[in-house]
Design a protein around this motif. Structure first.
Motif: not given
Ligand code: GTP
Ligand code: MG
Length: 293
Positions: A46-53
């Protein structure tokens, strides 16, 4: 601050809430959940993409020690691989509960790994003051980079957990496109949705004797047409799954279809058969076909 990206494996004894946690962290129901132990049988990304990570979470089966079927050996091997290859391991335990199975699961994480202890289900803890001695005892079982009490159910402390994980991930660009949620395909989610209904509906040992295979998956315009088979080990099990006049199977198939229509955001036809395949949990050939080996 520079961008970070890495893999985060969730490991722990069965039923501690690893799959619930993955779903909560990613914000989508990717991994099936049930009240019963040993629900998860696959590694699920499961992939979580945040601006910094970018966090690449990997849910894993919670396997108790001392299980001997070919299926369980294959599962244990996978969990070991996931734990040793991940950048960070989340060791998930239940608040106020740490027993021999937790200890065994912890022992399977290779030495030198970056391990964060995640104490889940804190919504069940009545007296907050009970948590402190538990955390103290837990911190003595291994060198953890952090201990984070959370609730996958309420979402409590998720930002804190994400912050701790990000701090431990290597610097680097995103490994997946920003809108990608998982590396599993729709076929996989179709079989899992049905397997979840088996766990929810059937009693005792039966869910552990069942597996789901997808025989065909076709897209016809906006309709997904799926044909699936539930494998069981005995005729008596088949009769229980079908229920009187096939009613039980029909109810499970309908529930799974509704979940899939939500997940795929489109219409689904789901046809389900039940077949007897003796001792499939010990049949390496069948397990290979099901993607376990
Ligand atoms: N009260 C409470 N229940 C939770 C929480 N997280 C998970 N659960 C429940 O715990 C049970 C097990 O959850 P799962 O997410 O399937 O646990 P798991 O660790 O993935 O289990 P396996 O796949 O069998 O290893 C389910 O009934 C969940 O609803 C939580 O934070 N609070
Ligand atoms: Mg699970």
């Amino acid at each position: 601050m520079s961008h970070r990206c890495g893999t985060v494996a969730l490991v722990g004894r069965p039923n501690t809430g690893k799959s619930s946690l993955l779903n909560r962290l990613v914000g989508e129901k990717l991994s099936i959940v049930s009240e019963r132990p040993q629900t998860t049988r696959h590694l699920i990304t499961g992939i979580l993409t945040r601006p910094d990570c970018q966090y690449v979470f990997i849910d894993s089966p919670g396997n108790p020690p001392r299980l001997k079927s070919v299926l369980h050996k294959a599962l244990n091997r996978r969990v070991g691989e996931a734990a040793s290859q991940a950048d960070v391991v989340l060791f998930v335990v239940e608040a106020l509960r740490f027993g021999p199975e937790d200890h065994a699961a912890l022992g399977r994480i290779p030495a030198g790994q970056h391990v964060v202890a995640v104490v889940n289900k804190i919504d069940m803890v009545r007296r907050r003051s009970d948590l402190i001695p538990f955390l103290e005892r837990l911190s003595k079982t291994r060198e953890f980079s952090a201990l984070v009490p959370v609730s996958a159910k309420t979402g409590k402390n998720m930002p804190e957990l994400l912050r701790v994980i990000a701090g431990a991930l290597p610097e680097g660009p995103a490994a997946y496109p920003v809108d990608q949620l998982t590396d599993r395909d729709e076929r996989f989610f179709a079989s899992e949705a049905l397997r979840e209904k088996l766990f929810e509906t059937l009693g005792e040992e039966l869910p552990y004797r069942c597996e789901v295979a997808i025989d065909s998956f076709k897209e016809e315009g906006r309709l997904r047409r799926i044909e699936a088979t539930i494998l069981v080990e005995r005729d008596s099990q088949k009769a229980i799954i079908l229920g009187k006049g096939g009613e039980r199977l029909k109810a499970m198939a309908t529930a799974a279809r509704k979940d899939l229509e939500r997940l795929f955001e489109g219409k689904v036809y789901l046809g389900v058969w039940v077949k007897v395949r003796r001792a499939w949990t010990d049949d390496a050939r069948v397990l290979r076909q099901l993607g376990y080996e």
